[in-house]
Scaffold this motif. Structure first.
Motif, PDB file in Angstrom:
ATOM      1  N   GLY A 109       0.816  -1.208   0.000  1.00 24.38           N
ATOM      2  CA  GLY A 109       0.000   0.000   0.000  1.00 24.38           C
ATOM      3  C   GLY A 109       0.847   1.255   0.000  1.00 24.38           C
ATOM      4  O   GLY A 109       0.451   2.286  -0.560  1.00 24.38           O
ATOM      5  N   GLU A 110       2.030   1.192   0.617  1.00 24.97           N
ATOM      6  CA  GLU A 110       2.924   2.347   0.628  1.00 24.97           C
ATOM      7  C   GLU A 110       3.398   2.684  -0.782  1.00 24.97           C
ATOM      8  O   GLU A 110       3.531   3.858  -1.134  1.00 24.97           O
ATOM      9  N   ASP A 111       3.642   1.648  -1.596  1.00 26.38           N
ATOM     10  CA  ASP A 111       4.043   1.889  -2.980  1.00 26.38           C
ATOM     11  C   ASP A 111       2.962   2.652  -3.743  1.00 26.38           C
ATOM     12  O   ASP A 111       3.266   3.444  -4.638  1.00 26.38           O
ATOM     13  N   ILE A 112       1.728   2.392  -3.409  1.00 26.73           N
ATOM     14  CA  ILE A 112       0.600   3.064  -4.075  1.00 26.73           C
ATOM     15  C   ILE A 112       0.411   4.472  -3.522  1.00 26.73           C
ATOM     16  O   ILE A 112       0.103   5.412  -4.258  1.00 26.73           O
ATOM     17  N   SER A 113       0.629   4.644  -2.221  1.00 23.73           N
ATOM     18  CA  SER A 113       0.306   5.915  -1.556  1.00 23.73           C
ATOM     19  C   SER A 113       1.194   7.069  -1.989  1.00 23.73           C
ATOM     20  O   SER A 113       0.812   8.234  -1.858  1.00 23.73           O
ATOM     21  N   VAL A 114       2.393   6.790  -2.512  1.00 21.67           N
ATOM     22  CA  VAL A 114       3.312   7.865  -2.901  1.00 21.67           C
ATOM     23  C   VAL A 114       3.086   8.323  -4.337  1.00 21.67           C
ATOM     24  O   VAL A 114       3.817   9.170  -4.845  1.00 21.67           O
ATOM     25  N   VAL A 115       2.058   7.775  -4.987  1.00 19.13           N
ATOM     26  CA  VAL A 115       1.722   8.170  -6.355  1.00 19.13           C
ATOM     27  C   VAL A 115       0.744   9.344  -6.307  1.00 19.13           C
ATOM     28  O   VAL A 115      -0.305   9.266  -5.666  1.00 19.13           O
ATOM     29  N   VAL A 116       1.099  10.434  -6.973  1.00 21.95           N
ATOM     30  CA  VAL A 116       0.285  11.654  -6.927  1.00 21.95           C
ATOM     31  C   VAL A 116      -0.251  12.048  -8.297  1.00 21.95           C
ATOM     32  O   VAL A 116      -0.965  13.044  -8.426  1.00 21.95           O
ATOM     33  N   GLY A 117       0.078  11.284  -9.327  1.00 26.13           N
ATOM     34  CA  GLY A 117      -0.362  11.632 -10.670  1.00 26.13           C
ATOM     35  C   GLY A 117       0.654  12.508 -11.382  1.00 26.13           C
ATOM     36  O   GLY A 117       1.766  12.725 -10.906  1.00 26.13           O
ATOM     37  N   ALA A 118       0.252  13.011 -12.532  1.00 23.68           N
ATOM     38  CA  ALA A 118       1.158  13.795 -13.368  1.00 23.68           C
ATOM     39  C   ALA A 118       1.706  15.001 -12.618  1.00 23.68           C
ATOM     40  O   ALA A 118       0.972  15.693 -11.900  1.00 23.68           O
ATOM     41  N   GLY A 133       5.359  13.608  -5.403  1.00 27.90           N
ATOM     42  CA  GLY A 133       5.597  12.171  -5.419  1.00 27.90           C
ATOM     43  C   GLY A 133       5.736  11.628  -6.826  1.00 27.90           C
ATOM     44  O   GLY A 133       6.088  12.346  -7.765  1.00 27.90           O
ATOM     45  N   TYR A 134       5.445  10.358  -6.983  1.00 30.57           N
ATOM     46  CA  TYR A 134       5.615   9.711  -8.279  1.00 30.57           C
ATOM     47  C   TYR A 134       4.370   9.866  -9.141  1.00 30.57           C
ATOM     48  O   TYR A 134       3.246   9.868  -8.641  1.00 30.57           O
ATOM     49  N   ALA A 135       4.584   9.952 -10.443  1.00 29.57           N
ATOM     50  CA  ALA A 135       3.470  10.093 -11.368  1.00 29.57           C
ATOM     51  C   ALA A 135       2.709   8.783 -11.520  1.00 29.57           C
ATOM     52  O   ALA A 135       1.492   8.781 -11.713  1.00 29.57           O
ATOM     53  N   THR A 138       4.635   2.477 -11.446  1.00 28.99           N
ATOM     54  CA  THR A 138       5.847   1.922 -12.066  1.00 28.99           C
ATOM     55  C   THR A 138       7.039   2.860 -11.910  1.00 28.99           C
ATOM     56  O   THR A 138       8.165   2.401 -11.753  1.00 28.99           O
ATOM     57  N   GLU A 139       6.810   4.166 -11.942  1.00 25.09           N
ATOM     58  CA  GLU A 139       7.921   5.099 -11.736  1.00 25.09           C
ATOM     59  C   GLU A 139       8.492   4.924 -10.334  1.00 25.09           C
ATOM     60  O   GLU A 139       9.718   4.870 -10.147  1.00 25.09           O
ATOM     61  N   GLY A 140       7.612   4.825  -9.336  1.00 26.93           N
ATOM     62  CA  GLY A 140       8.074   4.667  -7.960  1.00 26.93           C
ATOM     63  C   GLY A 140       8.787   3.345  -7.727  1.00 26.93           C
ATOM     64  O   GLY A 140       9.830   3.290  -7.061  1.00 26.93           O
ATOM     65  N   TYR A 161       0.266  -3.988 -11.551  1.00 27.78           N
ATOM     66  CA  TYR A 161       0.871  -3.115 -10.539  1.00 27.78           C
ATOM     67  C   TYR A 161      -0.140  -2.673  -9.484  1.00 27.78           C
ATOM     68  O   TYR A 161      -0.222  -1.504  -9.123  1.00 27.78           O
ATOM     69  N   GLY A 162      -0.876  -3.649  -8.990  1.00 23.85           N
ATOM     70  CA  GLY A 162      -1.808  -3.384  -7.905  1.00 23.85           C
ATOM     71  C   GLY A 162      -1.265  -3.876  -6.578  1.00 23.85           C
ATOM     72  O   GLY A 162      -0.343  -4.708  -6.525  1.00 23.85           O
ATOM     73  N   GLU A 163      -1.821  -3.382  -5.479  1.00 22.98           N
ATOM     74  CA  GLU A 163      -1.387  -3.793  -4.147  1.00 22.98           C
ATOM     75  C   GLU A 163      -1.540  -5.300  -3.984  1.00 22.98           C
ATOM     76  O   GLU A 163      -2.562  -5.885  -4.355  1.00 22.98           O
TER      77      GLU A 163
END
Length: 314
Positions: A109-118, A133-135, A138-140, A161-163
């Motif tokens: 879930g942490e990998d997902i939480s740092v994604v903020v979009g473009a 954060g990450y777009a 996969t970038e993160g 690339y889901g939790e």
């Protein structure tokens, strides 16, 4: 946590997947230049082993290039070998590791939480965000495992690339430890090198060091402070002109900020060593006088430094 899977040996392969048949080492074959356009299992394995050794190749992408050759030269220096940046039997003997270089990882879930979009390019718009954060996921993940995003996707062609999903990633080992007493910033090699008290080479990182229009300083300076996850203050009167922004702006922290996840402040005013939002462009495009590293290399270096460490520009 990375779970290990079957090893990929040094060798030349037309395509790269995590389930590729093992190839034995052939020093005569791997001494030749690699293809710079097609990812190779041989190069990927070599990049991971160099990363583990503290001779960073930058982004692990399975591609040959200048950063890989500089990393090889640094590794040779670390092990008292002839320094020529080439692969031969002595380098293979010194670097080869029975441990596999590709492992499996369960997305959290942490990998997902740092994604903020473009992320906008304009600093005024970036200043309105809370975190840079990450777009994408996969970038993160690619950055977490020191990989190129395209290479991560090539390893996992069917991933969503889901939790909770298991994917293949580079198995990096642990970060280097110790204390650096001096740094060399080598403009010719495009590399930052850290040395221990006995003058042994601790780590070496590919770096973007100024540009023709905005050259980095010369001489010897010192480390003043190290800031992790820093905010970035944009001042066009001191720094540079970005777009149409003429006012001072405070940009939030994050890996996609102008200085990435680390700012190492030097005694030269307004100058430092820092991370970057674009790791694949290290030593390929210029910077605004400062020294840019990948975020992961800057983070490792930050842990090796204390105040007043000497920084010599070669």
């Amino acid at each position: 946590m990375v779970t290990r899977v079957g090893p990929l040996r040094l060798g030349r392969l037309p395509a790269f997947t995590a389930s590729t048949t093992l190839i034995s080492v052939d020093p005569a074959a791997v001494a030749l230049p690699f293809d710079t356009n097609t990812p190779s299992a041989s190069v990927a394995r070599l990049q991971v082993l160099l990363d583990r050794a503290g001779a960073s190749p930058g982004v692990i992408d399975g591609l040959d290039g200048g950063n890989l050759r500089s990393a090889l030269a640094a590794f040779e220096s670390m092990h008292g070998l002839n320094v020529d940046g080439k692969i031969g039997s002595q380098v293979i003997d010194a670097i080869d590791d029975p441990k596999q270089v590709i492992g499996s990882y369960v997305i959290t879930g942490e990998d997902i939480s740092v994604v903020v979009g473009a992320i906008p390019k304009d600093y005024a718009q970036m200043a309105q965000m809370k975190y840079l954060g990450y777009a994408t996921v996969t970038e993160g993940l690619a950055e977490r495992f020191h990989m190129g995003e395209d290479f991560l996707k090539a390893l996992n062609p069917n991933a969503r690339y889901g939790e909770g999903e298991t994917i293949f990633v580079a198995d990096l080992g642990v970060n280097k430890t110790g204390k650096a007493v001096r740094l060399e910033v080598d403009k010719t090699q495009g590399q930052v090198r850290a040395y221990a008290a006995d003058d042994s080479l601790l780590v070496a990182y590919p770096a973007t060091i100024g540009s023709e229009t905005n050259p980095s300083p010369s001489g010897t300076h010192t480390v003043k402070t190290v800031a992790l996850n820093p905010e970035y203050t944009y001042n066009p009167k001191i720094n540079f002109q970005q777009g149409n922004n003429n006012s001072v702006l405070t940009l939030p922290p994050g890996p996609n900020g102008p200085v990435g996840t680390v700012w190492i402040d030097l005694s030269e005013p307004t100058f430092g060593i820092h991370g970057t939002p674009e790791p694949s462009r290290i030593d390929k495009t210029g910077s605004h006088r400062c020294v840019r590293l990948t975020n992961w290399d800057a983070e490792e270096l930050a842990k090796l430094l204390t105040k007043d460490v000497l920084v010599e520009f070669m």
